[in-house]
Design a protein around this motif. Sequence first.
Motif, PDB file in Angstrom:
ATOM      1  N   VAL A 179       0.254  -1.425  -0.513  1.00 25.37           N
ATOM      2  CA  VAL A 179      -0.034  -0.155  -0.183  1.00 25.37           C
ATOM      3  C   VAL A 179       1.218   1.305   0.664  1.00 25.37           C
ATOM      4  CG1 VAL A 179      -1.771   1.470   1.428  1.00 25.37           C
ATOM      5  CG2 VAL A 179      -1.433  -1.461   1.439  1.00 25.37           C
ATOM      6  N   LEU A 180       0.114   1.922  -1.148  1.00 25.01           N
ATOM      7  CA  LEU A 180       1.896   3.186  -0.707  1.00 25.01           C
ATOM      8  C   LEU A 180       0.227   4.437  -0.599  1.00 25.01           C
ATOM      9  CD1 LEU A 180       2.880   3.319  -4.499  1.00 25.01           C
ATOM     10  CD2 LEU A 180       4.014   2.155  -2.601  1.00 25.01           C
ATOM     11  N   THR A 181       0.939   5.677  -0.119  1.00 25.79           N
ATOM     12  CA  THR A 181       0.299   7.051   0.200  1.00 25.79           C
ATOM     13  C   THR A 181       0.856   7.785   0.616  1.00 25.79           C
ATOM     14  OG1 THR A 181      -1.592   7.288   2.009  1.00 25.79           O
ATOM     15  CG2 THR A 181       0.134   6.096   2.573  1.00 25.79           C
ATOM     16  N   PRO A 205       1.621   7.721  11.215  1.00 26.40           N
ATOM     17  CA  PRO A 205       1.288   6.625  11.859  1.00 26.40           C
ATOM     18  C   PRO A 205       0.132   5.287  11.433  1.00 26.40           C
ATOM     19  CG  PRO A 205       3.367   7.881  13.072  1.00 26.40           C
ATOM     20  CD  PRO A 205       2.320   8.572  12.250  1.00 26.40           C
ATOM     21  N   GLU A 206      -1.233   6.098  11.889  1.00 29.05           N
ATOM     22  CA  GLU A 206      -2.260   5.564  11.907  1.00 29.05           C
ATOM     23  C   GLU A 206      -2.056   4.845  10.369  1.00 29.05           C
ATOM     24  OE1 GLU A 206      -2.858   9.488  12.545  1.00 29.05           O
ATOM     25  OE2 GLU A 206      -1.437   8.601  13.926  1.00 29.05           O
ATOM     26  N   TYR A 207      -1.741   5.520   9.260  1.00 19.26           N
ATOM     27  CA  TYR A 207      -2.194   5.282   7.774  1.00 19.26           C
ATOM     28  C   TYR A 207      -1.329   3.578   8.056  1.00 19.26           C
ATOM     29  CZ  TYR A 207      -4.793   9.245   6.380  1.00 19.26           C
ATOM     30  OH  TYR A 207      -5.644   9.688   6.093  1.00 19.26           O
ATOM     31  N   GLU A 208       0.188   3.343   8.297  1.00 12.44           N
ATOM     32  CA  GLU A 208       0.688   3.043   8.146  1.00 12.44           C
ATOM     33  C   GLU A 208      -0.071   1.656   9.109  1.00 12.44           C
ATOM     34  OE1 GLU A 208       5.380   0.670   8.725  1.00 12.44           O
ATOM     35  OE2 GLU A 208       5.005   2.882   9.370  1.00 12.44           O
ATOM     36  N   ARG A 250      -1.956  -3.375   9.451  1.00 10.58           N
ATOM     37  CA  ARG A 250      -2.756  -4.757  10.309  1.00 10.58           C
ATOM     38  C   ARG A 250      -4.819  -4.964   9.871  1.00 10.58           C
ATOM     39  NH1 ARG A 250      -2.892  -1.686  16.602  1.00 10.58           N
ATOM     40  NH2 ARG A 250      -1.204  -2.240  16.912  1.00 10.58           N
ATOM     41  N   GLU A 251      -5.188  -4.050   9.448  1.00  7.66           N
ATOM     42  CA  GLU A 251      -6.782  -4.085   9.428  1.00  7.66           C
ATOM     43  C   GLU A 251      -6.512  -4.333   7.499  1.00  7.66           C
ATOM     44  OE1 GLU A 251      -9.170  -0.774   9.867  1.00  7.66           O
ATOM     45  OE2 GLU A 251      -7.829  -0.272  11.708  1.00  7.66           O
ATOM     46  N   LEU A 289       3.018  -4.840   2.413  1.00 10.09           N
ATOM     47  CA  LEU A 289       4.314  -2.919   2.770  1.00 10.09           C
ATOM     48  C   LEU A 289       3.640  -2.379   2.614  1.00 10.09           C
ATOM     49  CD1 LEU A 289       6.809  -2.168   3.035  1.00 10.09           C
ATOM     50  CD2 LEU A 289       7.722  -3.229   0.490  1.00 10.09           C
ATOM     51  N   PHE A 290       3.810  -1.176   3.106  1.00 14.28           N
ATOM     52  CA  PHE A 290       3.289   0.309   3.055  1.00 14.28           C
ATOM     53  C   PHE A 290       4.857   0.789   3.701  1.00 14.28           C
ATOM     54  CE2 PHE A 290       2.434   4.207   5.156  1.00 14.28           C
ATOM     55  CZ  PHE A 290       1.420   3.948   5.388  1.00 14.28           C
ATOM     56  N   LEU A 291       4.572   1.693   2.368  1.00 15.41           N
ATOM     57  CA  LEU A 291       4.995   3.158   1.895  1.00 15.41           C
ATOM     58  C   LEU A 291       4.979   3.940   1.541  1.00 15.41           C
ATOM     59  CD1 LEU A 291       7.622   0.978  -0.854  1.00 15.41           C
ATOM     60  CD2 LEU A 291       7.857   1.219   1.546  1.00 15.41           C
TER      61      LEU A 291
END
Length: 108
Positions: free
Chosen positions: A61-63, A68-71, A76-77, A82-84
């Motif tokens: 997921v990219l944003t 930190p809440e987005y990551e 988790r949800e 991977l989150f970048l």
Amino acid sequence: NSERRSRRRRCAGSAEEAKQALRVRLPDAAILDWNLPGATGLELARAMRADPRLSRMIVVVLTVNSLPEYEIKALREGGANLFLTKPVDADELLARLRSLLRRRDQTP
């Protein structure tokens, strides 16, 4: 071996288009933008994780949002691997994706 496979890409312009593409072909990985038209990347990731056919797919997921809440939500949800935060260095993304695919392929 995931590194020897040809890398065919399929781009989808919306969450609905991505869902339709997944009905036709199951990729090794999906790179989702948080802000997809029609649904968030988080919502699409959840839907993908609910589908047993996609259980071993790598989800990134990219944003642009670095909170930190987005990551935490993506990992988790959404079940993301991977989150970048954008902008993303293409070489870094490819290296991380290859690493995730190698680990996945070594797990029975």
